[in-house]
Design a protein around this motif. Structure first.
Motif, PDB file in Angstrom:
ATOM      1  N   PHE A 124     -55.706  32.156 -30.297  1.00 12.01           N
ATOM      2  CA  PHE A 124     -56.459  30.899 -30.261  1.00 12.01           C
ATOM      3  C   PHE A 124     -57.233  30.730 -31.566  1.00 12.01           C
ATOM      4  N   VAL A 125     -56.552  30.242 -32.585  1.00 15.56           N
ATOM      5  CA  VAL A 125     -57.166  29.981 -33.874  1.00 15.56           C
ATOM      6  C   VAL A 125     -56.896  28.515 -34.214  1.00 15.56           C
ATOM      7  N   ARG A 143     -48.481  19.640 -31.562  1.00 13.74           N
ATOM      8  CA  ARG A 143     -47.906  20.971 -31.299  1.00 13.74           C
ATOM      9  C   ARG A 143     -49.018  21.974 -30.980  1.00 13.74           C
ATOM     10  N   GLU A 144     -50.141  21.877 -31.687  1.00 18.40           N
ATOM     11  CA  GLU A 144     -51.265  22.793 -31.452  1.00 18.40           C
ATOM     12  C   GLU A 144     -51.860  22.568 -30.063  1.00 18.40           C
ATOM     13  N   GLN A 149     -52.558  24.719 -24.585  1.00 17.23           N
ATOM     14  CA  GLN A 149     -52.408  24.529 -23.135  1.00 17.23           C
ATOM     15  C   GLN A 149     -51.524  25.620 -22.540  1.00 17.23           C
ATOM     16  N   GLU A 150     -50.467  26.027 -23.259  1.00 16.57           N
ATOM     17  CA  GLU A 150     -49.573  27.082 -22.755  1.00 16.57           C
ATOM     18  C   GLU A 150     -50.315  28.429 -22.716  1.00 16.57           C
TER      19      GLU A 150
END
Length: 154
Positions: A124-125, A143-144, A149-150
């Motif tokens: 998570f960056v 995409r981020e 979320q995934e």
């Protein structure tokens, strides 16, 4: 209100002062000697004083200069320069020693090197794409969002 503790400054020690060779009434610190000698020599043009060839701050009368040259402590530098094999060095040479070791600092490490791009993609960056056009930045942010979320489902 004044403090009752008064600081006292010790007077300078008379042992640290040197007498001027031109005028014995002149007492000065060793650090100021060279400057003073140039000034004082102008005030005593008739004095028959000669500078030592090894140290310009050594000034003696014409009769005493020969004895001084024989015992001048700065003469050793010249002697060491002229005859380097005959005199011991000014400073003792360092002893040579070798330390045996099995470490090889030039070898590559047994682990893979750090890849910041791979780390940022798997953790998570928050990243910000620089230099991309607005449409590419929009796609990257989308995409981020999906990636976060995934990862947050676990």
């Amino acid at each position: 209100m004044m403090s009752k503790n008064k600081l006292k400054v010790a007077p300078p020690s008379t042992e640290t002062y040197i007498a001027c060779p031109y005028d014995s009434a002149h007492r000065l610190l060793p650090t100021r000697l060279a400057w003073h000698l140039t000034r004082c020599a102008r005030n005593h043009p008739g004095s028959k004083m000669v500078h030592c060839p090894f140290n310009n701050t050594h000034i003696y009368s014409v009769t005493d200069i020969q004895t001084h040259i024989g015992v001048c402590p700065n003469r050793a530098h010249l002697e060491r320069y002229i005859h380097p094999d005959k005199l011991p060095p000014a400073e003792p040479r360092a002893m040579e020693f070798n330390i045996e070791s099995t470490e090889d600092w030039d070898a590559e490490p047994p682990v893979e090197s750090y890849n910041p791009q791979a780390y940022c993609e798997s953790n998570f960056v928050i990243r910000n794409p620089q230099g991309a056009p607005p449409s590419a930045r929009r796609e990257f942010r989308e995409r981020e969002r999906r990636r976060f979320q995934e990862h947050s489902k676990f």
